[in-house]
Design an enzyme around this catalytic site. Structure first.
Site, PDB file in Angstrom:
ATOM      1  CB  ALA A   1     -35.549  21.799  37.908  1.00  0.00           C
TER       2      ALA A   1
ATOM      3  CE  LYS B   1     -29.843  15.995  46.548  1.00  0.00           C
ATOM      4  NZ  LYS B   1     -30.849  16.863  45.921  1.00  0.00           N
TER       5      LYS B   1
END
Length: 412
Positions: A180, A256
């Protein structure tokens, strides 16, 4: 449970980036209702459920549901976002589109939308969807950026299926290598869509001519829906590819985060890049094996898409799960993940620890702990059963050769 502010509010996605990706619920087979538009036309009304920012590139108004809170200056977060076009608490310095309207009323935010974007922590999706039952438009499509899964009595349930079951619409997922705070860096995502008709055990030659035409029309509609989502999110710097492996794409984005916890532990122990690379390699292997054991339809090629190895690398190098796990290891495991999450993430949620617990529940219920030593060890470290140093000392969990028989095609 959805009433907790810190659990609902995620860091908004800067234009097309988030270190948690997107899940999409797509109504691929319902007739009627707004179906979006072709290139050059309006996409319809978009609502973002959670403080994401995917709507910043759209021409039409985008309602973004924000869990309301009061800022230190006494102003409401939603009011500040609407006045400044910026989420000053969770993504300062990044301007949202002027068409993005923050709305603290969930039902009001979605009532006119025919395209729903879900960007909330995975453990709160069920509560949010239950609030939306009967409140969304007929024929609405949805997309979710959520990475995680629910573990129920009958087994693991992917978030896309949860959304689909609760809201009565099909669900796609969008995952990829994205952080982000790197808002201005180009990113490539993998995009998957759910076909309305599943035909693994039903070859077309056994269907009537009319039924074949119905199936073909359904597949065509679903592909159109996927392409419409791809056009909606695609920009010159944000490339979207369509992959017909929704379970594989979603599991990549989910698992992940567990591997990223392991990578962060290695960083916190100052074990170096060689060890970290080994952890990532083992992690990718366990991701693939776990996915294929749960869903035989998962494709090997999916792990070479952005949602696979690229997202794994990105998250293990710079994601929030790696960052908090590093701090946990440097404290010698004396500070809890909850404490570090509150201190370091300032309201954002850590997904790796809860996902590790959910994965472990699946492993223990099916007797698979011996097949997944890394996943098992990460969970045991997170809950305090093992010290952080155990991340490279899990020999007692080494795969059992007798258990591995018949499993090597998935594991290697």
């Amino acid at each position: 449970m959805e009433e907790r502010r810190d659990a609902i509010e995620e860091a908004p996605v800067p234009r097309a980036e988030s270190d948690r990706g997107i899940s999409v619920a797509v109504d691929g087979g319902v007739e009627g209702g707004d179906r979006g538009a072709t290139s050059g036309q309006s996409y319809g009304r978009v609502a973002v459920i959670g403080s994401g920012n995917w709507g910043s590139k759209l021409l039409d108004e985008v309602r973004m549901w924000v869990y309301e809170e009061t800022l230190p200056n006494g102003e409401k977060l939603s009011h500040t976002i609407n006045q400044t076009n910026e989420n000053c608490k969770y993504l300062p310095g990044i301007k949202l589109g002027v068409n993005v309207i923050a709305d603290p009323d969930l039902e009001n935010a979605v009532k006119e939308a025919n395209m729903l974007v879900f960007v909330t922590p995975h453990q709160f999706v069920e509560g949010i969807c239950k609030r939306l039952v009967g409140k969304i438009r007929p024929g609405a499509e949805a997309i979710s950026l959520i990475k995680g899964m629910e573990v129920k009595m009958e087994g693991p349930c992917m978030i896309s299926k949860l959304i689909s079951d609760l809201l009565g619409i099909n669900c796609c997922v969008l995952m990829g290598a994205n952080i982000a705070n790197e808002a201005r860096i180009d990113r490539i995502f993998s995009f998957a869509f759910i076909m309305k008709k599943r035909r693994e055990n039903n070859k077309q030659r056994y269907l009537s001519a009319d039924r074949c035409r119905e199936v073909q029309r359904s597949d065509s509609r679903d592909k159109e829906v996927a392409q419409r989502w791809a056009r909606l999110f695609g920009t010159s710097y944000f490339l979207v590819s369509v992959v017909q492996d929704v379970e594989g794409v979603e599991l990549c984005g989910t698992l992940k985060n567990v591997v990223a916890i392991a990578a962060g532990l290695v960083d916190g122990l100052d074990m170096g890049n060689n060890t970290k690379a080994a952890i990532m390699r083992i992690g990718l292997r366990e991701m693939r094996a776990f996915s294929k054991l749960l869903f035989s339809s998962v494709r090997d090629s999916t792990f070479f898409e952005s949602c696979g190895v690229a997202d794994l690398i990105t998250t293990c190098l710079g994601g929030r799960n790696r960052r908090v796990a590093e701090a946990f290891a440097r404290s010698g495991g004396k500070r809890s993940f909850d404490e570090l999450e509150a201190e370091l993430l300032q309201g954002q949620k850590l997904q790796g620890v809860s996902t590790a617990k959910e994965v472990y529940e699946v492993l223990s219920n099916r007797g698979w702990q011996g097949l997944f030593p890394l996943f098992t060890t990460v969970h045991e470290i997170c809950v305090g059963e093992l010290p952080p140093t155990a991340i490279v000392e899990y020999s007692e969990h080494s795969p059992n050769v007798s258990i591995m028989e018949g499993f090597t095609q998935h594991y290697y």
